[in-house]
Scaffold this motif. Sequence first.
Motif, PDB file in Angstrom:
ATOM      1  N   LYS A  30      47.304  50.955  44.577  1.00  0.00           N
ATOM      2  CA  LYS A  30      48.688  49.835  43.330  1.00  0.00           C
ATOM      3  C   LYS A  30      48.168  49.050  42.879  1.00  0.00           C
ATOM      4  N   ARG A  31      48.097  48.255  43.348  1.00  0.00           N
ATOM      5  CA  ARG A  31      48.074  46.352  43.138  1.00  0.00           C
ATOM      6  C   ARG A  31      46.933  45.889  42.823  1.00  0.00           C
ATOM      7  N   GLU A  32      45.729  46.893  42.994  1.00  0.00           N
ATOM      8  CA  GLU A  32      44.667  45.930  42.354  1.00  0.00           C
ATOM      9  C   GLU A  32      43.284  46.806  41.925  1.00  0.00           C
ATOM     10  N   SER A  33      43.089  46.527  40.560  1.00  0.00           N
ATOM     11  CA  SER A  33      42.009  46.895  40.079  1.00  0.00           C
ATOM     12  C   SER A  33      41.084  46.064  39.475  1.00  0.00           C
ATOM     13  N   THR A  34      39.684  46.869  38.652  1.00  0.00           N
ATOM     14  CA  THR A  34      38.842  46.143  37.993  1.00  0.00           C
ATOM     15  C   THR A  34      38.887  46.251  37.141  1.00  0.00           C
ATOM     16  N   GLU A  35      38.795  44.814  35.739  1.00  0.00           N
ATOM     17  CA  GLU A  35      38.745  45.541  34.258  1.00  0.00           C
ATOM     18  C   GLU A  35      37.808  45.188  33.763  1.00  0.00           C
ATOM     19  N   GLU A  36      37.435  46.528  32.562  1.00  0.00           N
ATOM     20  CA  GLU A  36      36.508  46.587  31.581  1.00  0.00           C
ATOM     21  C   GLU A  36      36.511  44.908  31.645  1.00  0.00           C
ATOM     22  N   GLY A  37      34.802  45.178  31.715  1.00  0.00           N
ATOM     23  CA  GLY A  37      34.462  43.218  30.988  1.00  0.00           C
ATOM     24  C   GLY A  37      34.216  42.642  32.228  1.00  0.00           C
ATOM     25  N   ARG A  38      34.652  43.087  33.221  1.00  0.00           N
ATOM     26  CA  ARG A  38      34.126  42.044  34.404  1.00  0.00           C
ATOM     27  C   ARG A  38      32.963  41.518  34.562  1.00  0.00           C
TER      28      ARG A  38
ATOM     29  N   GLY B 224      29.291  40.400  39.813  1.00  0.00           N
ATOM     30  CA  GLY B 224      29.014  39.849  41.057  1.00  0.00           C
ATOM     31  C   GLY B 224      31.001  40.166  41.587  1.00  0.00           C
ATOM     32  N   GLU B 225      31.677  40.061  40.776  1.00  0.00           N
ATOM     33  CA  GLU B 225      33.153  40.324  41.457  1.00  0.00           C
ATOM     34  C   GLU B 225      33.382  41.601  41.818  1.00  0.00           C
ATOM     35  N   LEU B 226      32.778  42.909  40.885  1.00  0.00           N
ATOM     36  CA  LEU B 226      32.935  44.318  41.738  1.00  0.00           C
ATOM     37  C   LEU B 226      32.771  43.945  42.886  1.00  0.00           C
ATOM     38  N   VAL B 227      31.079  43.118  43.738  1.00  0.00           N
ATOM     39  CA  VAL B 227      30.703  43.382  44.476  1.00  0.00           C
ATOM     40  C   VAL B 227      31.103  42.877  45.926  1.00  0.00           C
ATOM     41  N   ASP B 228      31.867  41.321  45.203  1.00  0.00           N
ATOM     42  CA  ASP B 228      32.747  40.456  45.980  1.00  0.00           C
ATOM     43  C   ASP B 228      33.599  40.995  46.914  1.00  0.00           C
ATOM     44  N   MET B 229      34.560  41.467  45.694  1.00  0.00           N
ATOM     45  CA  MET B 229      35.627  42.730  46.133  1.00  0.00           C
ATOM     46  C   MET B 229      35.314  43.735  47.169  1.00  0.00           C
ATOM     47  N   GLY B 230      34.177  44.455  47.223  1.00  0.00           N
ATOM     48  CA  GLY B 230      33.361  44.975  47.998  1.00  0.00           C
ATOM     49  C   GLY B 230      33.511  44.700  49.383  1.00  0.00           C
ATOM     50  N   VAL B 231      32.587  43.703  49.372  1.00  0.00           N
ATOM     51  CA  VAL B 231      32.315  42.672  50.737  1.00  0.00           C
ATOM     52  C   VAL B 231      33.484  42.398  51.554  1.00  0.00           C
ATOM     53  N   SER B 232      35.338  42.179  50.729  1.00  0.00           N
ATOM     54  CA  SER B 232      35.518  41.813  51.088  1.00  0.00           C
ATOM     55  C   SER B 232      36.726  42.480  51.762  1.00  0.00           C
ATOM     56  N   ARG B 233      36.950  43.943  50.586  1.00  0.00           N
ATOM     57  CA  ARG B 233      37.495  44.193  51.192  1.00  0.00           C
ATOM     58  C   ARG B 233      37.351  46.080  52.263  1.00  0.00           C
ATOM     59  N   VAL B 234      36.537  45.969  53.137  1.00  0.00           N
ATOM     60  CA  VAL B 234      36.151  46.876  53.652  1.00  0.00           C
ATOM     61  C   VAL B 234      36.782  47.983  53.611  1.00  0.00           C
ATOM     62  N   LYS B 235      37.424  48.286  53.342  1.00  0.00           N
ATOM     63  CA  LYS B 235      38.036  49.731  53.342  1.00  0.00           C
ATOM     64  C   LYS B 235      37.784  50.743  51.972  1.00  0.00           C
ATOM     65  N   SER B 236      37.392  50.149  51.031  1.00  0.00           N
ATOM     66  CA  SER B 236      36.928  50.854  50.025  1.00  0.00           C
ATOM     67  C   SER B 236      35.774  50.035  49.359  1.00  0.00           C
TER      68      SER B 236
ATOM     69  N   LEU C 108      31.226  45.481  33.288  1.00  0.00           N
ATOM     70  CA  LEU C 108      31.388  46.698  33.542  1.00  0.00           C
ATOM     71  C   LEU C 108      31.686  47.194  32.576  1.00  0.00           C
ATOM     72  N   ARG C 109      31.756  48.244  32.205  1.00  0.00           N
ATOM     73  CA  ARG C 109      32.446  49.307  30.441  1.00  0.00           C
ATOM     74  C   ARG C 109      33.232  50.083  31.393  1.00  0.00           C
ATOM     75  N   GLN C 110      34.349  49.816  32.402  1.00  0.00           N
ATOM     76  CA  GLN C 110      35.149  50.979  32.775  1.00  0.00           C
ATOM     77  C   GLN C 110      35.810  50.181  33.667  1.00  0.00           C
ATOM     78  N   ARG C 111      37.468  50.505  33.699  1.00  0.00           N
ATOM     79  CA  ARG C 111      37.948  50.033  34.512  1.00  0.00           C
ATOM     80  C   ARG C 111      38.637  50.643  35.558  1.00  0.00           C
ATOM     81  N   TYR C 112      38.252  49.830  36.917  1.00  0.00           N
ATOM     82  CA  TYR C 112      38.525  50.776  38.517  1.00  0.00           C
ATOM     83  C   TYR C 112      39.106  50.330  38.661  1.00  0.00           C
ATOM     84  N   VAL C 113      40.491  51.573  39.057  1.00  0.00           N
ATOM     85  CA  VAL C 113      41.047  51.104  40.195  1.00  0.00           C
ATOM     86  C   VAL C 113      41.001  51.295  41.202  1.00  0.00           C
ATOM     87  N   TRP C 114      41.414  50.233  42.173  1.00  0.00           N
ATOM     88  CA  TRP C 114      41.312  50.942  43.486  1.00  0.00           C
ATOM     89  C   TRP C 114      42.714  51.056  44.493  1.00  0.00           C
TER      90      TRP C 114
END
Lengths: 328, 217
Positions: free
Chosen positions: A140-148, A151-163, A132-138
């Motif tokens: 207050k407590r969760e965010s995905t950092e740059e450089g991850r 696959g991690e982003l996709v897993d997060m989307g599958v598990s956190r259905v709301k976002s 990833l080239r940008q930091r995404y904040v979902w």
Amino acid sequence: METRPETVSIFRTQENDPVKTFNEGCVMVRQPALELISHLKRADYINPTLRYLLYGVKGSGKTMSLCHAVHYCSTQGWLVLHIPDAHLWVKNCKELLPSSYHASRFDQPIQASNWLRNFRTTNEHFLSKIKLRQRYVWTKRESTEEGRPLGELVDMGVSRVKSSSDVVGAVLKELRLQAGGTEGGFRLAVAVDGVNGLWGRTTLKKEDKSPVAPEELTLVHNLRKMINNDWCGGAVIATLSQTGSLYAPSSAYLPQELLGEEGFDSMDPFIPVPVSLYSEKEFESCYLYYLDRHWLQHPHSQTEEGKKELIFLSNRNPSVLERLCAFL
Amino acid sequence: MIRVLLVRWSRYNPYYLEPEPRKEVYHIPETELTPEQKEERELKSVRPIKAATNSVTSSVFNDPVLSKFVNMMMKDGDKIIAKGIITQTLENMKRKQVEKYHKAPEVKKAEIECNPYVIFHQALENCKPVIGLASIQKGGKFYQVPIPLTDNRRRFLAMKWMITECRDNKHRRTLMYEKLSQELLAAFSKEGNVVKRKHELHKMAESNRAYAHYRWW
């Protein structure tokens, strides 16, 4: 041939799967698919993306040609973004959440998480390679950092259905930015079936019973950005479909009629690929395939007269022929 | 639904002749006609002919037994739904058999029957009773007397049993075509509830054979 779960579910239902019945999977190589593949081979990927639109009468084989081209892309090592049916995103949605990112838009968590799951299975080996080239904040407590990895982003989307809808938007944006890149560059193929569902009307309603326009859905909004040709390094292959479309007459099959003015203006310029009914040779080969697989069992269907009757009844339409041969 | 003005079941003048739907009859050249056929053709060119029914076709795939079964399955005159169920049944049977065929080793392939029409006709044959029972009154009491059955009656009983069996004895969630295909495949191999019912009728007739002389025709 690797098994692709969502391409198989295009054929009617899972129970009537011809792959299971004949114990093998076969695709007829036809003229529209070959044309598409030759365009894909010769295009240069430095210019903005070319958009191909498959159109034709109902049942003439547009979805199969799309699947054939997508299979070619995946054998060449491209990253494939396949949306099996864009009409499923604009109708019959049980849960519509107001979007957290943008006030006036609506999220569709079930459809988005289903799509992310399919995306994960089809593009396994790309998920760890793309960063990833940008930091995404979902929240207050969760965010995905740059450089991850993606696959991690996709897993997060599958598990956190709301976002999950916002995750889909983020995934599409990342892929768009990185597709034509020189370092670790991969090619991106966006394959959309039933693209005429993205413009036009939806059957979804807000809580005060006013209709929802397609722009107000996050998934549709992000997908439209993908179809715009402002990125390079890939191709967009789309199919028109009257079968799932809303508020379109059943005899409409031309791009002008099904896309509407707004859709045609956004898709313009595109390369139209007409898909016609079976020619004589194609009909012959389909008929001989059914005979070979012991599918045409009625004794009269194996005679010349029966064949002439099949041509007459089906008018060489692939889907009608399939339904006729099913009980003969 | 398309409404067609039905003329066929109205009373025709006996002067009118029946239509001939089969194509082979018209393809015989002039020279090969027998004198009766020539006479018949001359008669047909003079007399008026009745309208053909909607269910009769000149197609090679026309099957009178299957049409009768479709008519018996039909409820409230909805032939479209009944025909749809039958086509789905045939497709389902063919699918199951073709799947088995492709997975079987070479030796067993010749034994597996894939043609759904053959299976349907054989299953119906296996369900037809040979002898039937009639309720005959003698001396104030009614006795179940074994009687011979005509071909039409036997075919009717086989179809009726098949349809009632599939309508009554199925799980709420199974669809009609699924249950029908299971029953037909079972009847083809002489198992299942319908052949059981046929055997029970035969046993009743056998046990009541003492009353056979009550039959006067």
